[in-house]
Design an enzyme around this catalytic site. Structure first.
Site, PDB file in Angstrom:
ATOM      1  N   LYS A  48       0.786  -1.234   0.000  1.00  0.00           N
ATOM      2  CA  LYS A  48       0.000   0.000   0.000  1.00  0.00           C
ATOM      3  C   LYS A  48       0.821   1.289   0.000  1.00  0.00           C
ATOM      4  O   LYS A  48       0.285   2.377   0.213  1.00  0.00           O
ATOM      5  CB  LYS A  48      -1.008   0.046   1.169  1.00  0.00           C
ATOM      6  CG  LYS A  48      -1.843  -1.200   1.350  1.00  0.00           C
ATOM      7  CD  LYS A  48      -2.240  -1.870   0.075  1.00  0.00           C
ATOM      8  CE  LYS A  48      -3.301  -1.092  -0.704  1.00  0.00           C
ATOM      9  NZ  LYS A  48      -3.533  -1.766  -2.032  1.00  0.00           N
ATOM     10  N   HIS A 110       7.270  -7.389  -2.127  1.00  0.00           N
ATOM     11  CA  HIS A 110       6.966  -6.813  -0.815  1.00  0.00           C
ATOM     12  C   HIS A 110       7.872  -7.428   0.253  1.00  0.00           C
ATOM     13  O   HIS A 110       7.634  -7.239   1.439  1.00  0.00           O
ATOM     14  CB  HIS A 110       5.515  -7.100  -0.426  1.00  0.00           C
ATOM     15  CG  HIS A 110       4.493  -6.354  -1.229  1.00  0.00           C
ATOM     16  ND1 HIS A 110       4.593  -5.013  -1.508  1.00  0.00           N
ATOM     17  CD2 HIS A 110       3.318  -6.759  -1.778  1.00  0.00           C
ATOM     18  CE1 HIS A 110       3.528  -4.633  -2.216  1.00  0.00           C
ATOM     19  NE2 HIS A 110       2.746  -5.669  -2.388  1.00  0.00           N
ATOM     20  N   SER A 140      -4.931   2.336   4.393  1.00  0.00           N
ATOM     21  CA  SER A 140      -5.028   1.783   3.043  1.00  0.00           C
ATOM     22  C   SER A 140      -5.015   0.253   3.085  1.00  0.00           C
ATOM     23  O   SER A 140      -5.788  -0.415   2.386  1.00  0.00           O
ATOM     24  CB  SER A 140      -3.871   2.305   2.193  1.00  0.00           C
ATOM     25  OG  SER A 140      -3.972   1.824   0.876  1.00  0.00           O
TER      26      SER A 140
HETATM   27  P1  A3P Z   1      -5.312   4.457  -0.858  1.00  0.00           P
HETATM   28  O1  A3P Z   1      -5.902   3.164  -0.385  1.00  0.00           O
HETATM   29  O2  A3P Z   1      -4.896   5.341   0.285  1.00  0.00           O
HETATM   30  O3  A3P Z   1      -6.165   5.177  -1.843  1.00  0.00           O
HETATM   31  P2  A3P Z   1      -0.110  -0.301  -3.627  1.00  0.00           P
HETATM   32  O4  A3P Z   1      -0.060  -0.119  -5.105  1.00  0.00           O
HETATM   33  O5  A3P Z   1       1.226  -0.329  -2.977  1.00  0.00           O
HETATM   34  O6  A3P Z   1      -0.997  -1.420  -3.235  1.00  0.00           O
HETATM   35  O7  A3P Z   1      -0.753   1.040  -3.030  1.00  0.00           O
HETATM   36  C1  A3P Z   1      -2.098   1.376  -3.238  1.00  0.00           C
HETATM   37  C2  A3P Z   1      -2.335   2.770  -2.713  1.00  0.00           C
HETATM   38  O8  A3P Z   1      -1.684   3.697  -3.598  1.00  0.00           O
HETATM   39  C3  A3P Z   1      -3.811   3.149  -2.684  1.00  0.00           C
HETATM   40  O9  A3P Z   1      -3.929   4.108  -1.622  1.00  0.00           O
HETATM   41  C4  A3P Z   1      -3.966   3.791  -4.050  1.00  0.00           C
HETATM   42  O10 A3P Z   1      -5.087   4.626  -4.174  1.00  0.00           O
HETATM   43  C5  A3P Z   1      -2.662   4.589  -4.113  1.00  0.00           C
HETATM   44  N1  A3P Z   1      -2.307   4.980  -5.480  1.00  0.00           N
HETATM   45  C6  A3P Z   1      -2.173   4.198  -6.561  1.00  0.00           C
HETATM   46  N2  A3P Z   1      -1.913   4.926  -7.647  1.00  0.00           N
HETATM   47  C7  A3P Z   1      -1.872   6.215  -7.238  1.00  0.00           C
HETATM   48  C8  A3P Z   1      -1.669   7.461  -7.912  1.00  0.00           C
HETATM   49  N3  A3P Z   1      -1.465   7.519  -9.230  1.00  0.00           N
HETATM   50  N4  A3P Z   1      -1.698   8.596  -7.160  1.00  0.00           N
HETATM   51  C9  A3P Z   1      -1.917   8.550  -5.837  1.00  0.00           C
HETATM   52  N5  A3P Z   1      -2.138   7.406  -5.154  1.00  0.00           N
HETATM   53  C10 A3P Z   1      -2.112   6.255  -5.850  1.00  0.00           C
END
Ligand code: A3P
Length: 286
Positions: A48, A110, A140
């Protein structure tokens, strides 16, 4: 209706001091024997932290010019395999990486730093680590675990991939002596994507024209990635978007909508204790 032929949610167990599930440990020997290539680029994160964000960015940087349709036709999970993941009926992350035709291979992990297959150190591969502040990470992760059936039900600590503290600090310490690691922060990406993009390009030895740079910033924006079914994980069966979307909010400071005042105080106390001996500083607001 959500199809219920999915296997039950996995259990969390202690694996050499890190809580994991069988999806991560089932292929352990092959994982540890993985053969890296010197030009492989690893994207390492605690879940996340912005893994998908940086994965999409790197894929566009390397392959966006030669195959402009790639980012809108190939799911991110195929463009950037998840190295340690394995589930019945699909190629493991290791197999997917082995079969990748393109160079450089972009590989997502991860794993905490001590579990990264040693081949990556031997081959002196470049690694981009992304960290995100603990409070937003936990919020998240909570929403993600509710909707992703390949995770245990959230609520019970600890989470998959073990302690957030050990993860971000472990990679931070490693970075101090290894110039092949670039340490990014979600909050910096959110605050000034252009600046971070320049750092990434200079780390990778890439350069963009002004037009390419603008296009890139737009392409990795939250709205663009939320709309794009190749980055929003809507093609993935284990995720139930009726519970929560993968591209949820994409904000710094959403934790404020979830933590009570007393939870926040408790959290800060614990945080200070766990982070006393590190120079790592992550911002909970921008
Ligand atoms: P939130 O749940 O706070 O919205 P991962 O890819 O490591 O699983 O992380 C997912 C998190 O990164 C989610 O956070 C997602 O919305 C956010 N995320 C993914 N792409 C993004 C972007 N282009 N800009 C901002 N946040 C992004």
């Amino acid at each position: 209706e959500f199809e219920m032929e999915l296997p039950p949610r996995p259990e969390l167990f202690d694996f050499h001091g890190v809580s994991l599930t069988h999806y991560i440990t089932d292929n352990w020997e092959n994982l540890q024997n993985f053969q890296a290539r010197p030009d492989d680029i690893v994207i390492a994160t605690y879940p996340k932290a912005g893994t998908t964000w940086v994965s999409h960015m790197l894929d566009l940087l390397y392959f966006g010019k030669s195959s402009p349709e790639r980012g809108s036709t190939m799911p991110i999970s195929e463009r950037v395999p998840f190295l340690e993941f394995t589930a019945p009926g699909q190629p493991s992350g290791v197999e997917a990486a082995d079969k990748m035709p393109l160079s450089p291979r972009l590989i997502k992990t991860h794993l905490p730093v001590q579990f990264l297959p040693k081949t990556f150190w031997e081959q002196n591969c470049r690694i981009i680590y992304v960290a995100r502040n603990a409070k937003d990470s936990v919020v998240s992760f909570f929403h993600f675990a509710r909707m992703n059936m390949a995770h245990p039900e959230p609520g019970d600590w600890p989470m998959v991939f073990g302690s957030w503290y050990d993860h971000v600090k472990g990679w931070w310490e490693k970075k101090q002596t290894n110039p092949k690691i670039l340490y990014l922060m979600y909050e910096d990406l959110a605050e000034d994507m252009g600046l971070e993009l320049d750092r990434v390009c200079s780390f990778l030895g890439l350069s963009l024209t002004e037009e390419e740079r603008c296009k890139m910033i737009e392409g990795v924006g939250f709205d663009a990635m939320k709309k794009n079914s190749m980055t929003n994980y809507s093609t993935v069966k284990v995720m139930d978007f009726k519970i929560s979307p993968f591209m949820r909010k994409g904000k710094v400071g959403d934790w404020k909508n979830h933590f009570t005042v007393s939870q926040n105080e408790q959290f800060d106390k614990e945080y200070q204790k766990k982070m006393t001996h590190t120079t790592l500083h992550l911002r909970t607001e921008i």
